[in-house]
Design a protein around this motif. Structure first.
Motif, PDB file in Angstrom:
ATOM      1  N   UNK A 102     -19.991  19.827 -33.713  1.00  0.00           N
ATOM      2  CA  UNK A 102     -20.602  19.251 -34.908  1.00  0.00           C
ATOM      3  C   UNK A 102     -21.064  17.830 -34.603  1.00  0.00           C
ATOM      4  N   UNK A 103     -22.313  17.566 -34.920  1.00  0.00           N
ATOM      5  CA  UNK A 103     -22.879  16.251 -34.643  1.00  0.00           C
ATOM      6  C   UNK A 103     -23.786  15.834 -35.799  1.00  0.00           C
ATOM      7  N   UNK A 104     -24.035  14.560 -35.869  1.00  0.00           N
ATOM      8  CA  UNK A 104     -24.843  13.994 -36.948  1.00  0.00           C
ATOM      9  C   UNK A 104     -26.270  13.793 -36.453  1.00  0.00           C
ATOM     10  N   UNK A 105     -27.245  14.323 -37.189  1.00  0.00           N
ATOM     11  CA  UNK A 105     -28.652  14.187 -36.845  1.00  0.00           C
ATOM     12  C   UNK A 105     -29.230  12.971 -37.557  1.00  0.00           C
ATOM     13  N   UNK A 106     -29.674  11.989 -36.777  1.00  0.00           N
ATOM     14  CA  UNK A 106     -30.276  10.804 -37.381  1.00  0.00           C
ATOM     15  C   UNK A 106     -31.610  11.129 -38.045  1.00  0.00           C
ATOM     16  N   UNK A 107     -32.306  12.126 -37.489  1.00  0.00           N
ATOM     17  CA  UNK A 107     -33.631  12.445 -38.023  1.00  0.00           C
ATOM     18  C   UNK A 107     -33.533  13.021 -39.429  1.00  0.00           C
ATOM     19  N   UNK A 108     -32.658  14.006 -39.616  1.00  0.00           N
ATOM     20  CA  UNK A 108     -32.526  14.641 -40.926  1.00  0.00           C
ATOM     21  C   UNK A 108     -31.445  13.995 -41.779  1.00  0.00           C
ATOM     22  N   UNK A 109     -30.668  13.049 -41.196  1.00  0.00           N
ATOM     23  CA  UNK A 109     -29.577  12.374 -41.903  1.00  0.00           C
ATOM     24  C   UNK A 109     -28.571  13.384 -42.431  1.00  0.00           C
ATOM     25  N   UNK A 110     -28.270  14.423 -41.615  1.00  0.00           N
ATOM     26  CA  UNK A 110     -27.323  15.451 -42.011  1.00  0.00           C
ATOM     27  C   UNK A 110     -26.461  15.839 -40.812  1.00  0.00           C
ATOM     28  N   UNK A 111     -25.279  16.384 -41.123  1.00  0.00           N
ATOM     29  CA  UNK A 111     -24.434  16.945 -40.089  1.00  0.00           C
ATOM     30  C   UNK A 111     -24.902  18.357 -39.780  1.00  0.00           C
ATOM     31  N   UNK A 112     -24.909  18.715 -38.494  1.00  0.00           N
ATOM     32  CA  UNK A 112     -25.359  20.040 -38.076  1.00  0.00           C
ATOM     33  C   UNK A 112     -24.337  20.633 -37.111  1.00  0.00           C
ATOM     34  N   UNK A 113     -24.319  21.957 -37.035  1.00  0.00           N
ATOM     35  CA  UNK A 113     -23.430  22.680 -36.119  1.00  0.00           C
ATOM     36  C   UNK A 113     -24.264  23.281 -34.996  1.00  0.00           C
ATOM     37  N   UNK A 114     -23.813  23.102 -33.767  1.00  0.00           N
ATOM     38  CA  UNK A 114     -24.503  23.643 -32.605  1.00  0.00           C
ATOM     39  C   UNK A 114     -23.540  24.520 -31.806  1.00  0.00           C
ATOM     40  N   UNK A 115     -23.983  25.691 -31.363  1.00  0.00           N
ATOM     41  CA  UNK A 115     -23.078  26.603 -30.652  1.00  0.00           C
ATOM     42  C   UNK A 115     -22.656  26.053 -29.297  1.00  0.00           C
ATOM     43  N   UNK A 116     -21.451  26.403 -28.894  1.00  0.00           N
ATOM     44  CA  UNK A 116     -20.919  26.060 -27.578  1.00  0.00           C
ATOM     45  C   UNK A 116     -20.886  27.330 -26.738  1.00  0.00           C
TER      46      UNK A 116
END
Length: 328
Positions: A245-259
């Motif tokens: 889970x990381x924070x996207x500065x572009x969309x100003x939202x937290x997003x989930x990315x698969x590992x």
């Protein structure tokens, strides 16, 4: 298929710039595939002007598509800059929705450029709360199900607002609308970007390699990529898929990315085994000279200068130091 099937290595001295090197390598690689009988129906690239010209003039019988990610990156960069202005703050909550809509417009077009354009332009109606409208005498409706007030958490934009005008200028940009027609098949270059990332393990940009070394390292990078191109997503002890889970500065939202699971290097063991077997083969004579290298397509310069070096005496005669006193 996501594997690398062919590559071309272009030296800096063969072209006048990095842009020209890209175009040269592209033509070499495509010509080789066509010469080998590969049926190339669609080619997907970024929006490089040089590649666009080559495809239009030399390979007009091959359909040329643009990767939506590169277009998406350009569109979102403009929208983020616009939303940062004081009068366009109402546009910021919609950035993620606009991003999703761009991908949906391309993925649901099924190869129809006009459908892709129509669905992209429908954004300007939906974002104002208009879900049924008429365009060129034809009635259109949004493809989402009916929304309740509770489901609609963002405020609709007003047509007269500065935020809507900023959005409209980006959505209706002529260059974007033209390029969207070449995105209706929803083709991606994501696997190539993954390969370029893994290639840095073998060919660090801060180091200089000779031609033969660079070629061998590129081949190793391709073997590594092809051996791990179909990695599955990692799972937890309970069997649930893993995410970070990381924070996207572009969309100003937290997003989930698969590992994904770790890469495997079994291809290296296979290479070592084949080398040892060849070394133990009595039929192989190692005192014989190496096979002669195939001649280059043209004589290359010893450096990247586009013109030969003048005589040393001429250069010395023109040399002057700024630390010497000025003579009149």
């Amino acid at each position: 298929m996501k594997e690398i099937v062919h590559f071309e290595l272009v030296e800096a001295s063969e072209a006048s710039s990095s842009v020209a090197m890209e175009a040269m390598g592209f033509k070499r690689g495509l010509n080789y595939l066509l010469h080998m009988g590969v049926d190339v129906g669609v080619i997907t690239t970024d929006r490089s002007p040089s590649i666009r010209k080559i495809m239009r003039e030399d390979y007009s019988d091959i359909h040329h598509e643009f990767d939506p990610w590169h277009v998406h990156k350009s569109v979102m960069k403009k929208l983020v800059a616009a939303s940062n202005k004081k009068d366009n703050q109402d546009l910021r909550p919609w950035l993620k929705s606009v991003s999703n809509h761009l991908y949906w417009s391309c993925s649901s077009a099924n190869g129809d450029p006009e459908k892709c354009l129509q669905r992209w332009r429908s954004l300007l109606h939906h974002i104002c709360g208009v879900h049924r409208w008429e365009e060129d005498g034809v009635e259109h409706v949004c493809h989402h199900p009916a929304m309740t007030e509770e489901q609609q958490r963002k405020n609709w934009l007003q047509v007269e607002s500065s935020a809507f005008k900023a959005l409209n200028s980006v959505v209706m940009d002529n260059n974007l609308l033209r390029d969207l027609k070449q995105m209706a098949h929803f083709k991606h270059t994501g696997s190539l970007e993954v390969y370029h990332s893994s290639m840095l393990k073998y060919t660090e940009k801060r180091l200089h390699f000779k031609y033969d070394t660079m070629r061998a390292r590129t081949q190793l990078a391709i073997l590594d990529h092809n051996a791990n191109v179909s990695r599955a997503q990692g799972t937890t002890k309970e069997g649930q898929p893993r995410y970070r889970y990381c924070y996207s500065k572009q969309s100003a939202q937290w997003v989930a990315k698969p590992i994904y699971v770790h890469t495997q290097q079994a291809f290296r063991d296979n290479l070592v085994e084949r080398v040892l077997k060849r070394r133990e083969d009595p039929a192989v004579i190692y005192t014989e000279p190496l096979p002669r290298r195939q001649p280059r397509r043209r004589r290359l310069l010893q450096n990247i200068a586009p013109v030969p070096r003048p005589p040393k005496a001429f250069l010395l005669s023109r040399h002057s130091s700024r630390f010497k006193p000025y003579l009149t």
